[in-house]
Structure formats: C-alpha cells, structure tokens
Design an enzyme around this catalytic site. Sequence first.
Site, PDB file in Angstrom:
ATOM      1  CB  SER A 173      -0.853  -0.018   1.273  1.00 27.47           C
ATOM      2  OG  SER A 173      -1.420   1.243   1.509  1.00 27.47           O
ATOM      3  CE1 TYR A 209      -4.498  -2.093   4.650  1.00 27.04           C
ATOM      4  CE2 TYR A 209      -3.460   0.039   4.256  1.00 27.04           C
ATOM      5  CZ  TYR A 209      -4.043  -1.120   3.772  1.00 27.04           C
ATOM      6  OH  TYR A 209      -4.148  -1.318   2.421  1.00 27.04           O
TER       7      TYR A 209
HETATM    8  P1  NDP Z   1     -11.389  -5.849   0.454  1.00 26.34           P
HETATM    9  O1  NDP Z   1     -11.660  -5.501   1.880  1.00 26.34           O
HETATM   10  O2  NDP Z   1     -12.367  -5.467  -0.579  1.00 26.34           O
HETATM   11  O3  NDP Z   1     -11.093  -7.412   0.352  1.00 26.34           O
HETATM   12  C1  NDP Z   1     -10.218  -7.996   1.259  1.00 26.34           C
HETATM   13  C2  NDP Z   1     -10.253  -9.481   1.125  1.00 26.34           C
HETATM   14  O4  NDP Z   1      -9.460 -10.056   2.175  1.00 26.34           O
HETATM   15  C3  NDP Z   1     -11.665 -10.047   1.288  1.00 26.34           C
HETATM   16  O5  NDP Z   1     -11.796 -11.173   0.461  1.00 26.34           O
HETATM   17  C4  NDP Z   1     -11.664 -10.436   2.755  1.00 26.34           C
HETATM   18  O6  NDP Z   1     -12.597 -11.429   3.097  1.00 26.34           O
HETATM   19  C5  NDP Z   1     -10.256 -10.986   2.884  1.00 26.34           C
HETATM   20  N1  NDP Z   1      -9.865 -11.118   4.281  1.00 26.34           N
HETATM   21  C6  NDP Z   1      -9.816 -10.151   5.227  1.00 26.34           C
HETATM   22  N2  NDP Z   1      -9.453 -10.665   6.400  1.00 26.34           N
HETATM   23  C7  NDP Z   1      -9.258 -11.990   6.206  1.00 26.34           C
HETATM   24  C8  NDP Z   1      -8.892 -13.064   7.051  1.00 26.34           C
HETATM   25  N3  NDP Z   1      -8.693 -12.884   8.374  1.00 26.34           N
HETATM   26  N4  NDP Z   1      -8.770 -14.310   6.535  1.00 26.34           N
HETATM   27  C9  NDP Z   1      -9.007 -14.514   5.217  1.00 26.34           C
HETATM   28  N5  NDP Z   1      -9.374 -13.536   4.359  1.00 26.34           N
HETATM   29  C10 NDP Z   1      -9.501 -12.285   4.858  1.00 26.34           C
HETATM   30  O7  NDP Z   1      -9.953  -5.208   0.148  1.00 26.34           O
HETATM   31  P2  NDP Z   1      -9.289  -4.745  -1.239  1.00 26.34           P
HETATM   32  O8  NDP Z   1      -9.703  -5.659  -2.313  1.00 26.34           O
HETATM   33  O9  NDP Z   1      -9.472  -3.300  -1.354  1.00 26.34           O
HETATM   34  O10 NDP Z   1      -7.756  -4.960  -0.883  1.00 26.34           O
HETATM   35  C11 NDP Z   1      -6.979  -6.027  -1.413  1.00 26.34           C
HETATM   36  C12 NDP Z   1      -5.542  -5.768  -1.075  1.00 26.34           C
HETATM   37  O11 NDP Z   1      -5.111  -4.537  -1.681  1.00 26.34           O
HETATM   38  C13 NDP Z   1      -5.290  -5.587   0.422  1.00 26.34           C
HETATM   39  O12 NDP Z   1      -4.049  -6.184   0.755  1.00 26.34           O
HETATM   40  C14 NDP Z   1      -5.213  -4.090   0.600  1.00 26.34           C
HETATM   41  O13 NDP Z   1      -4.430  -3.732   1.720  1.00 26.34           O
HETATM   42  C15 NDP Z   1      -4.543  -3.678  -0.704  1.00 26.34           C
HETATM   43  N6  NDP Z   1      -4.775  -2.297  -1.097  1.00 26.34           N
HETATM   44  C16 NDP Z   1      -6.025  -1.875  -1.461  1.00 26.34           C
HETATM   45  C17 NDP Z   1      -6.229  -0.566  -1.860  1.00 26.34           C
HETATM   46  C18 NDP Z   1      -7.572  -0.070  -2.286  1.00 26.34           C
HETATM   47  O14 NDP Z   1      -7.701   1.144  -2.556  1.00 26.34           O
HETATM   48  N7  NDP Z   1      -8.589  -0.914  -2.382  1.00 26.34           N
HETATM   49  C19 NDP Z   1      -5.115   0.415  -1.878  1.00 26.34           C
HETATM   50  C20 NDP Z   1      -3.854  -0.139  -1.481  1.00 26.34           C
HETATM   51  C21 NDP Z   1      -3.702  -1.444  -1.097  1.00 26.34           C
HETATM   52  P3  NDP Z   1     -14.146 -11.085   3.463  1.00 26.34           P
HETATM   53  O15 NDP Z   1     -14.864 -11.140   2.154  1.00 26.34           O
HETATM   54  O16 NDP Z   1     -14.530 -12.169   4.400  1.00 26.34           O
HETATM   55  O17 NDP Z   1     -14.137  -9.716   4.105  1.00 26.34           O
END
Ligand code: NDP
Length: 250
Positions: free
Chosen positions: A153, A166
Amino acid sequence: MLRYRPSKQLLADRTILVTGASDGIGRVAAIHYAQHGATVLLLGRDRKKLEAVHDEIVQSTKTAPFIVPFDLASLTKDSEANFTESVVGSLDCLDGVLHNASLLGPKVPLAHYPAPEWETVMHVNATAAFLLTKALLPLLEKASDASVIFTSSGVGRKGRAYWGAYAVSKFATEGIMEVLADELSDTHIRVNSLNPGGTRTAMRAAAYPAEDPFTLPAPEQHMDLYLYLMGPDSKGVTSQKFEAASWRGP
Ligand code: NDP
C-alpha cells in the site's frame, strides 16, 4: 491504452493460491487468473462468498477452482502444520501465491489505537502471510517457475497519520518480500510486492467514506500488472516494488 497483452493461456497448467479471494481485488484477480488458464485456490473466511466466486469461474472458464475457507486470523505457529496438511496437503506443487487478504483496522491516532485490534491487523496482514509462505515454500520449490506477490500500500512505503497497524503491517509486508526475495535470489521463485493504489473496493470505501467510488479505478483496471507478475513474462523479475498506477508495462 493497454500496457501489456497477456496471452490467453498465460497461466495454463499453473496452480495459484489467492488469499482474500472472496471480494475486492482478490476476487477479480482470481477470476482473471482462471480466465488465463490457471487452477485457482480461493482462500477466504466467508464460505458463501467463496462459493459465489467459484461458481462464477466455473461458468466463465474451463477451469475447476477450489475453495479454501480459512480465517487467516487463526493461522498461528501452532496451527501451521494442521493448515499445511488439511489445506494444501493434496497439492503436488504450487506455481504462484497472491498474498492479497488484509484488514484495514481502525483509522485513529497511535495514541488511541486499541491494542487488540493492533495485534489482529498485524497478524492477518503480515504474520499470517509469513506463516503461509513458510508452509507453501516446499510446494513452490517444486514448480519450475513460481511467483509470489505480496500486496502493499502507499502507506506501507511512506507512513501517514491515522493509518496505524495497517500502515505498519504493510511496511512489514515489504520487509518480508525483500528478505524472501534475497533468500531465493538464486532459485526459480520470484518475489515482488505490488501496491494497487486507490481502487474501488469495500476496503477503500471504509477508509474514505466521503469519496465518490466512481472516481477510482475498478480492480479490473489493474489486472494486466497482476497477470504479468504471476505469469512467465515476469521470469527473472524479483525483489521489485510495483505501483499499479504508474506501471507502464514490461
Ligand atoms: P477488500 O476488503 O475489498 O477485500 C479484502 C479481502 O481479504 C476479502 O476477500 C476479505 O474477506 C479478505 N480477508 C480479510 N481478512 C481476512 C482473514 N482474516 N482471513 C481470510 N481472508 C480475509 O480489500 P481490497 O480488495 O481493497 O484490498 C486487497 C488488497 O489490496 C489488500 O491487501 C489491501 O491492503 C490492498 N490495497 C487496497 C487498496 C484499495 O484502494 N482498495 C489500496 C492499497 C492497497 P471477506 O470477504 O470475508 O471480508
């Protein structure tokens, strides 16, 4: 403008694990990997959501994905062996891992950051990625060309107020990537990190509730970079920190 044109069968005969495949960027990446021929393992904590992604892949591709319902918060040094045996024990080898699952956690000053949430966010975002990688390395070593992608990130490269655990967990993620890439530098396993940048997902909406999501790119707009890094065209590229927003192609 297309920055990279992956071949249709870029990931044919490859088995790829995507964490956080139930939603957001991970869901879209898993579908794209399958559309390019990969057998995907969909790891997430919500079985129903994983089943929906599974069904979408079955309907739109000729591949047969697997769901791996698993909460990364429960992956500890004690459960690591169990995880390996029950979740990935049936695999012969693994060609790629996209470490994508993350928790946002509270956006408050460090002075008020609740310690239990700190531990959970650090664990899911960083420690679990380390434990998972450790458990999967023997399988990655069996592949002839393997790729490990860690999701970073902007706040994992430059700390900013109120991003708390985070941000710190993303610095740790970059550290795991660099250490691992160096350790594996003379192997066929490449290791890189990728910052998707502001992207239209539930996490982004939680972080910026007042923002109009339609001013942001959808996850689909980053998929050329996700495909490039996972597939054979990035052979030899390792220990690099990628930015989806500024990437102009290989
Ligand atoms: P979302 O919150 O939309 O999705 C996150 C995913 O991770 C979901 O599938 C969620 O599951 C899963 N998850 C969370 N906790 C757990 C856990 N304990 N065990 C298993 N699965 C888990 O996030 P994004 O798609 O936005 O983010 C994806 C990646 O990109 C992340 O690493 C984020 O930090 C990074 N990122 C995103 C940005 C953005 O603007 N979107 C910017 C910079 C980085 P569930 O469906 O159950 O919640």
